[in-house]
Write a protein that holds these residues in place. Structure first.
Motif, PDB file in Angstrom:
ATOM      1  N   GLY A   1     -67.333  12.071  56.949  1.00  0.00           N
ATOM      2  CA  GLY A   1     -67.042  11.217  58.086  1.00  0.00           C
ATOM      3  C   GLY A   1     -66.026  10.138  57.727  1.00  0.00           C
ATOM      4  N   ILE A   2     -65.331   9.653  58.739  1.00  0.00           N
ATOM      5  CA  ILE A   2     -64.507   8.453  58.605  1.00  0.00           C
ATOM      6  C   ILE A   2     -64.944   7.520  59.732  1.00  0.00           C
ATOM      7  CG2 ILE A   2     -62.198   7.453  58.582  1.00  0.00           C
ATOM      8  CD1 ILE A   2     -61.104  10.062  57.574  1.00  0.00           C
ATOM      9  N   ASP A   3     -65.623   6.445  59.362  1.00  0.00           N
ATOM     10  CA  ASP A   3     -66.186   5.500  60.323  1.00  0.00           C
ATOM     11  C   ASP A   3     -65.142   4.433  60.643  1.00  0.00           C
ATOM     12  OD1 ASP A   3     -68.022   3.964  61.832  1.00  0.00           O
ATOM     13  OD2 ASP A   3     -68.444   2.749  60.065  1.00  0.00           O
ATOM     14  N   VAL A   4     -64.760   4.338  61.924  1.00  0.00           N
ATOM     15  CA  VAL A   4     -63.707   3.412  62.327  1.00  0.00           C
ATOM     16  C   VAL A   4     -64.223   2.410  63.360  1.00  0.00           C
ATOM     17  CG1 VAL A   4     -61.870   5.076  61.835  1.00  0.00           C
ATOM     18  CG2 VAL A   4     -62.872   4.996  64.128  1.00  0.00           C
ATOM     19  N   ARG A   5     -63.581   1.243  63.372  1.00  0.00           N
ATOM     20  CA  ARG A   5     -63.832   0.183  64.361  1.00  0.00           C
ATOM     21  C   ARG A   5     -65.277  -0.276  64.373  1.00  0.00           C
ATOM     22  NH1 ARG A   5     -61.411   2.919  69.664  1.00  0.00           N
ATOM     23  NH2 ARG A   5     -60.111   4.434  68.566  1.00  0.00           N
ATOM     24  N   ASP A   6     -65.926  -0.277  63.218  1.00  0.00           N
ATOM     25  CA  ASP A   6     -67.332  -0.655  63.119  1.00  0.00           C
ATOM     26  C   ASP A   6     -67.485  -1.886  62.236  1.00  0.00           C
ATOM     27  OD1 ASP A   6     -69.420   0.543  64.527  1.00  0.00           O
ATOM     28  OD2 ASP A   6     -69.291   2.390  63.361  1.00  0.00           O
TER      29      ASP A   6
END
Length: 205
Positions: A117-122
């Motif tokens: 996964g690539i977790d963005v804007r968190d």
């Protein structure tokens, strides 16, 4: 968060189904030996065959979401089919598709398939960490609120969340999904890639 439903689009690829995504952007094609995103006209599910036509993905790397200070990236999974999923805990379609991604991982990890996964804007970090724990997700994610790791993908539509890039064992782009997924969308793709014939040197042709 703004949610938009993608309209149905006729593709040369059979079985196209479009579903909701948190936002929209350009589609993906490949030219030459390096994968790049351009805008061919509203496609949300794209497949690249034969394997020789696939462009190679750049290294995607960053800090492990669950282990601050630890770096993780594509190079950690040499020789594996890698499913790269861009997501955020704030995104409704991401929450909906995460169990399906975990299901696919559980069913295929023993055949050389890896999810990343690539977790963005968190922010803060505790929000996506709680999201992962609550859903018992066992595959790793890069923690990347500004989406800097995606800059390596020239022209990538970083405002499309969720989206998924499927790489073959040589980390060439075999499929792109600019939409949320069901297990039935992804499972046949990764099974086919993990079973692709290899050359005498052990690399997919």
């Amino acid at each position: 968060m703004r949610t938009r439903r993608w309209p149905g689009v006729a593709l040369a690829v059979a079985g196209l189904v479009t579903v909701a995504a948190c936002s929209t952007g350009t589609d993906a094609v490949v030219e030459g030996g390096t994968f790049e995103f351009v805008s061919p006209g509203g496609q949300t599910k794209i497949f690249y065959d034969p394997p020789a036509s696939r462009g190679t993905a750049p290294e995607l790397a960053g800090e492990d979401l669950m282990q601050p200070g630890r770096q993780i990236g594509l190079s950690d999974f040499d020789g594996k089919v890698v499913v790269v999923n861009i997501w955020g805990s704030w995104c409704g379609p991401c929450r909906a598709e995460m169990p399906a991604l975990q299901q696919v991982y559980d069913q295929t990890k023993d055949t050389g398939v890896q999810l990343l996964g690539i977790d963005v804007r968190d922010e803060p970090r505790t929000a996506p960490q709680d999201f992962i724990r609550d859903r018992a997700v066992t595959y790793p994610s890069i923690y990347d609120p500004p989406g800097r790791s995606l800059l390596a993908l020239k022209g990538y539509p970083r405002n499309v969340v969720p989206s998924t890039i499927v790489l073959d064992r040589r980390h060439r782009v075999a499929a792109v999904f600019l939409t949320a997924l069901l297990a039935g969308d992804l499972l046949p793709v990764v099974r086919r890639l993990s079973a692709e014939p290899t050359t005498p040197q052990g690399q997919p042709s």
